[in-house]
Design an enzyme around this catalytic site. Structure first.
Site, PDB file in Angstrom:
ATOM      1  CG  HIS A 174      -2.026  -1.021   1.071  1.00 41.01           C
ATOM      2  ND1 HIS A 174      -3.034  -1.157   1.999  1.00 41.01           N
ATOM      3  CD2 HIS A 174      -2.284  -1.944   0.112  1.00 41.01           C
ATOM      4  CE1 HIS A 174      -3.859  -2.121   1.619  1.00 41.01           C
ATOM      5  NE2 HIS A 174      -3.414  -2.611   0.480  1.00 41.01           N
ATOM      6  CD  GLU A 216      -2.198   4.014   3.315  1.00 39.11           C
ATOM      7  OE1 GLU A 216      -3.348   4.059   3.772  1.00 39.11           O
ATOM      8  OE2 GLU A 216      -1.873   3.258   2.377  1.00 39.11           O
ATOM      9  CB  CYS A 233      -6.008  -1.420   5.122  1.00 38.15           C
ATOM     10  SG  CYS A 233      -4.238  -1.824   5.193  1.00 38.15           S
ATOM     11  CB  CYS A 270      -1.903   1.171   6.121  1.00 33.86           C
ATOM     12  SG  CYS A 270      -1.253   0.437   4.600  1.00 33.86           S
TER      13      CYS A 270
END
Length: 162
Positions: A79, A81, A117, A120
């Site tokens: 992801h 992040e 999420c 993250c």
């Protein structure tokens, strides 16, 4: 001539970063900023050396009809992040802000109610980032105080995704 406000300026940078994303479902871009200096950027894509979903022309989660916010272990991408955090030193992230923008590839609109999420969120917490700004429209954004992720620990509920 009016200048763009500072938050949208950094969200605009994150929106440019997301254009490097290789995910077929959603493109995300993240920028970590501290003391008005960009510390790191990240976008969603497969780990270095692995084929991207855009190269394979296939999204396994899409093929399996996995709902948004569920079964991230099936996703090939790291992801945005996480990629931004991986690329920065923790000492530089303590007290910083993360700017996050997502585009839904099926509509080309901003991801509705985008958020980090669960995995993250954990990484953002451990990195020492204090505030997350999430773009909702070209001019509108939400401000999330990361401390709220401690007080409202979604890992203790049966709430899935974001």
């Amino acid at each position: 001539m009016s200048r763009r406000d500072k938050v949208n300026y950094y969200l605009d940078i994150a929106e440019q970063v997301l254009k490097r994303s290789t995910c077929l479902r959603r493109h995300f871009g993240a920028v970590i900023v501290k003391d008005d200096e960009v510390i790191s950027t990240g976008y969603s894509g497969a780990p270095r050396g692995r084929k991207n979903c855009s190269d394979l022309n296939c999204c396994f989660r899409e093929e399996m009809k996995v709902p948004r916010g569920e079964r991230y272990e099936l996703c090939r991408s790291v992801h945005a992040e996480a990629n931004a955090i991986i690329s920065a030193a923790r000492r530089d992230m303590i007290g910083s802000s993360l700017y996050l923008v997502g585009i839904d590839m099926s509509t080309n609109d901003y991801v509705e109610q985008a958020n980090s999420c669960a995995m993250c969120k954990r990484q953002v917490l451990n990195a020492g980032i204090t505030t997350v700004y999430v773009r909702d429209t070209f001019d509108a954004y939400r401000v999330i105080e990361v401390e709220s992720w401690i007080a409202n620990d979604d890992s203790l509920s049966d709430e899935l995704g974001y």
